[in-house]
Design a protein around this motif. Sequence first.
Motif, mmCIF file in Angstrom:
data_model
loop_
_atom_site.group_PDB
_atom_site.id
_atom_site.type_symbol
_atom_site.label_atom_id
_atom_site.label_comp_id
_atom_site.label_asym_id
_atom_site.label_seq_id
_atom_site.Cartn_x
_atom_site.Cartn_y
_atom_site.Cartn_z
ATOM 1 N N GLU A 178 42.509 -13.497 1.324
ATOM 2 C CA GLU A 178 41.775 -14.518 2.071
ATOM 3 C C GLU A 178 40.270 -14.423 1.792
ATOM 4 O OE1 GLU A 178 41.314 -17.758 4.570
ATOM 5 O OE2 GLU A 178 43.220 -16.868 4.003
ATOM 6 N N PHE A 179 39.729 -13.223 1.846
ATOM 7 C CA PHE A 179 38.296 -13.045 1.606
ATOM 8 C C PHE A 179 37.926 -13.434 0.177
ATOM 9 C CE2 PHE A 179 38.966 -10.148 5.198
ATOM 10 C CZ PHE A 179 37.978 -10.607 6.050
ATOM 11 N N ALA A 180 38.737 -13.005 -0.792
ATOM 12 C CA ALA A 180 38.459 -13.319 -2.197
ATOM 13 C C ALA A 180 38.446 -14.828 -2.420
ATOM 14 C CB ALA A 180 39.498 -12.660 -3.100
ATOM 15 N N ARG A 181 39.356 -15.529 -1.770
ATOM 16 C CA ARG A 181 39.396 -16.989 -1.890
ATOM 17 C C ARG A 181 38.106 -17.631 -1.402
ATOM 18 N NH1 ARG A 181 43.919 -19.687 1.244
ATOM 19 N NH2 ARG A 181 44.109 -17.583 1.956
ATOM 20 N N GLU A 182 37.441 -16.982 -0.458
ATOM 21 C CA GLU A 182 36.190 -17.499 0.101
ATOM 22 C C GLU A 182 34.960 -16.951 -0.610
ATOM 23 O OE1 GLU A 182 35.931 -19.919 2.323
ATOM 24 O OE2 GLU A 182 38.110 -20.051 2.422
ATOM 25 N N TYR A 211 29.161 -21.213 14.737
ATOM 26 C CA TYR A 211 29.271 -19.773 14.502
ATOM 27 C C TYR A 211 29.743 -19.513 13.067
ATOM 28 C CZ TYR A 211 31.543 -15.143 14.830
ATOM 29 O OH TYR A 211 31.962 -13.864 14.606
ATOM 30 N N VAL A 212 30.812 -20.195 12.669
ATOM 31 C CA VAL A 212 31.357 -20.019 11.321
ATOM 32 C C VAL A 212 30.334 -20.452 10.284
ATOM 33 C CG1 VAL A 212 33.133 -20.818 9.705
ATOM 34 C CG2 VAL A 212 33.754 -20.196 12.051
ATOM 35 N N LYS A 213 29.653 -21.548 10.537
ATOM 36 C CA LYS A 213 28.631 -22.044 9.608
ATOM 37 C C LYS A 213 27.541 -20.991 9.392
ATOM 38 C CE LYS A 213 25.166 -25.683 9.193
ATOM 39 N NZ LYS A 213 24.505 -26.785 9.884
ATOM 40 N N ILE A 214 27.064 -20.396 10.484
ATOM 41 C CA ILE A 214 26.020 -19.361 10.396
ATOM 42 C C ILE A 214 26.538 -18.158 9.612
ATOM 43 C CG2 ILE A 214 24.653 -17.697 11.722
ATOM 44 C CD1 ILE A 214 24.602 -19.867 13.987
ATOM 45 N N ALA A 215 27.740 -17.696 9.951
ATOM 46 C CA ALA A 215 28.312 -16.517 9.290
ATOM 47 C C ALA A 215 28.514 -16.749 7.788
ATOM 48 C CB ALA A 215 29.630 -16.135 9.958
ATOM 49 N N ARG A 254 26.745 -15.694 2.234
ATOM 50 C CA ARG A 254 26.476 -16.152 0.869
ATOM 51 C C ARG A 254 25.021 -15.980 0.454
ATOM 52 N NH1 ARG A 254 30.102 -21.615 1.295
ATOM 53 N NH2 ARG A 254 32.090 -20.581 0.924
ATOM 54 N N ASN A 255 24.183 -15.477 1.343
ATOM 55 C CA ASN A 255 22.748 -15.402 1.049
ATOM 56 C C ASN A 255 22.194 -14.031 1.441
ATOM 57 O OD1 ASN A 255 19.977 -15.735 0.794
ATOM 58 N ND2 ASN A 255 20.030 -17.844 1.528
ATOM 59 N N ARG A 256 22.311 -13.090 0.533
ATOM 60 C CA ARG A 256 21.850 -11.725 0.820
ATOM 61 C C ARG A 256 20.344 -11.637 1.024
ATOM 62 N NH1 ARG A 256 25.323 -7.225 -2.335
ATOM 63 N NH2 ARG A 256 27.348 -7.857 -1.539
ATOM 64 N N LEU A 257 19.590 -12.505 0.358
ATOM 65 C CA LEU A 257 18.138 -12.517 0.531
ATOM 66 C C LEU A 257 17.780 -12.893 1.965
ATOM 67 C CD1 LEU A 257 15.321 -12.192 -0.672
ATOM 68 C CD2 LEU A 257 15.439 -14.567 -1.427
ATOM 69 N N GLN A 258 18.453 -13.887 2.496
ATOM 70 C CA GLN A 258 18.204 -14.293 3.881
ATOM 71 C C GLN A 258 18.580 -13.171 4.848
ATOM 72 O OE1 GLN A 258 20.247 -17.855 5.119
ATOM 73 N NE2 GLN A 258 19.059 -18.026 7.000
#
Length: 141
Positions: free
Chosen positions: A1-5, A89-93, A98-102
């Motif tokens: 599941e995680f890999a798919r995302e 919540y999901v949108k924020i997560a 996807r943004n390690r810099l942020q």
Amino acid sequence: EFAREGVGRARLLFSPFCVAKQDFLTLSGGADLFLDNFFYNAGTTGSDVLFAGVPVVSCAGRRTLARMGASLAYALEFTTLLGRDAQDYVKIAVQLGRNRLQVAKIKQKLDRQLKSSHLFDVDRWVLGYEVLLLTLWDAAV
């Protein structure tokens, strides 16, 4: 599941229960984010994770037990990590995942907030508690 995302296996860590609190704090400090649950927010665990320098994404519910994450977010001025509903919540997560810099910038801000916030100011808390006890003593309660 995680890999798919798009979340690689190296970014996931499932660990056994930590008996010693210091072990938990050390392990937690290596996380990018802490995803709070909806119905029974993190409370003490959330405080510990924040103290370890890990941002907490939460969503305030209707009951007291579902609002502890929101209280922590407000205390540290991190309301941008507080979803308005499950979709937000999901949108924020996902955005942060996807943004390690942020996330790095948020962690820097968290470090500054931890040093200036009353949330982890033990000396201030003790002083306030002492004043409360003396006030009760003087009032002969």
